[in-house]
Write a protein that holds these residues in place. Structure first.
Motif, short mmCIF file in Angstrom:
data_model
loop_
_atom_site.label_atom_id
_atom_site.label_comp_id
_atom_site.label_asym_id
_atom_site.label_seq_id
_atom_site.Cartn_x
_atom_site.Cartn_y
_atom_site.Cartn_z
N HIS A 110 9.55 97.79 60.25
CA HIS A 110 9.86 97.44 61.64
C HIS A 110 10.59 98.64 62.25
CE1 HIS A 110 11.74 94.13 64.47
NE2 HIS A 110 11.36 95.19 65.15
N ASN A 169 11.50 100.98 65.81
CA ASN A 169 11.56 101.13 67.27
C ASN A 169 11.83 102.60 67.57
OD1 ASN A 169 13.47 98.07 68.12
ND2 ASN A 169 11.57 98.33 67.02
N THR A 200 17.20 102.72 70.69
CA THR A 200 17.92 101.46 70.92
C THR A 200 18.59 101.51 72.28
OG1 THR A 200 19.67 102.51 69.61
CG2 THR A 200 18.43 100.75 68.58
N SER A 251 16.69 92.39 65.55
CA SER A 251 15.42 92.96 65.12
C SER A 251 14.86 92.25 63.89
CB SER A 251 15.58 94.47 64.84
OG SER A 251 16.10 95.13 65.98
N ILE A 257 14.10 98.43 58.30
CA ILE A 257 14.35 98.34 59.73
C ILE A 257 14.95 99.68 60.17
CG2 ILE A 257 16.54 97.06 59.28
CD1 ILE A 257 14.39 96.77 62.47
N VAL A 307 15.45 101.78 63.80
CA VAL A 307 15.31 101.55 65.24
C VAL A 307 15.53 102.78 66.12
CG1 VAL A 307 15.72 99.06 65.14
CG2 VAL A 307 17.67 100.61 65.33
#
Ligand code: ISE
Length: 353
Positions: free
Chosen positions: A175, A177, A180, A193, A247, A249
């Motif tokens: 995951h 991104n 942020t 998230s 994760i 981000v």
């Protein structure tokens, strides 16, 4: 496109949804920041059978501007919007800490809700909502876990349910991104998230998550000072399926969500984003979506359509519900504890309500 078949004067005279299949569902959106505006557009545009009638936000100027853009009423008090007789149903896209009060008021008013994730910011407050809805004896709240409406996740679930590959042993999740928003904290990597992976693990396996551990590798220099990014999350389900989530981000370049299922007789991967591969002088390759609004845009559309259809049909809300919101809140709270201690934390949901 909305398909209103009664005139505005006819349906604004109603008190709550009248159950007439020709009447559009009159929806107010509470919270019209980035996500709320996106949902307002969805309700005013592609969602059939829905009519956006009002918007509300703590920022009065923003409420007025968005109301003017869509030609709907600006309601400055979200609580008044909930009890407004000309509002049949609510989309709640305000910050998570406001959800408990707004959802409880909506339940009191007997109005269907589509509440953005998280349901609330703690297991205790989510559990209060579970109990309040149970006391009503009918489902009114859907939680905005939009990945359940994504075509690829649906295919992966169908594969698990078919039993073709046998029992799921591992789920490897990525995951990422690009960046942020300001004030995104280390805890929010879990609460904001990874909450999606918590839900998707429950959706894919049909099991609760019983333990979680959050590890913090060295942080990327691209993250704001002090943010623990990336993090590595390990979860265990009731029957022992192991899940890992990377994760991350602040990758700086785009949005990636991948899940690989490893089962007894094979594996399957979704989210490779290989829709179109181009060959040109620049080389070969495809594109990476910039953010979740693009990657999950179609899933949000399906989510909204199925919520509106369920409410209008009279069968009641049937998407992810308050128990799903509560379970995710409980797992994430345990994740935040693990982020602080580095230890494995068990999750106890208590009795199913
Ligand atoms: C955001 O709130 C979302 O819900 C996105 O789906 C997720 O990818 C992102 O990390 C969250 O901040």
């Amino acid at each position: 496109m909305s398909a209103p078949t009664t005139s505005t004067t006819e349906h604004t005279a109603r008190q709550g949804y009248d159950g007439d299949p020709r009447s559009p569902l009159r929806v107010a959106v509470l919270g019209v920041g980035m996500m709320g505006q996106d949902h307002a557009r969805r309700l005013a545009g592609p969602t059939a059978g829905a009519e956006l009638v009002a918007v509300s936000d703590v920022d009065a100027a923003r409420t007025d501007a968005v109301a003017a853009e869509f030609g709907v009423r600006a309601l400055h008090d979200p609580k008044a919007a909930i009890t407004d007789p000309d509002v049949d149903a609510l989309v709640i896209a305000t910050p998570g800490f406001t959800h408990e009060e707004l959802v409880l008021l909506a339940l009191e008013a007997g109005k269907p809700v589509l509440c953005e994730k998280p349901l609330t910011t703690s297991p205790g407050t989510s559990r209060r909502i579970v109990e309040a809805e149970a006391a009503l004896g009918r489902r009114l709240v859907q939680v905005g876990f939009m990945r359940r409406f994504d075509a690829e996740y649906r295919r992966l679930r169908a594969l698990v349910v078919s039993g073709e590959l046998g029992k799921p042993l591992f789920l490897h999740c990525v995951h990422r991104n690009a960046t942020t928003p300001p004030n995104f904290s280390s805890e929010m990597l879990i609460l904001d998230s990874v909450v999606h992976e918590v839900d998707i693990v429950r959706y894919l396996t049909g099991e609760e998550v019983v333990a979680i551990r959050v590890l913090t590798p060295g942080s990327t220099s691209q993250a704001p000072e002090g943010l623990r990014d990336p993090q590595f999350v390990i979860m265990e389900t009731e029957s022992g399926t192991m899940v890992d989530v990377e994760i991350f981000v602040n990758t700086t370049f785009g949005y990636e969500v991948r899940t690989e299922l490893v089962a007894e007789r094979g594996s399957a991967t979704i989210g490779l984003g290989v829709g179109m591969v181009t060959h040109s002088a620049a080389g070969w390759g495809g594109s990476i979506p910039p953010d979740f609004k693009e990657r999950f845009g179609a899933a949000y559309d399906v989510e909204f359509q199925s919520w509106v259809d369920a409410v209008r049909s009279g069968r009641g809300v049937d998407g992810p519900g308050v128990w799903d919101g509560y379970a995710a809140a409980a797992v994430c709270a345990a994740g935040v504890e693990s982020l602080r201690t580095g230890e494995r934390v068990e999750v106890d949901l208590g009795d199913r309500v």
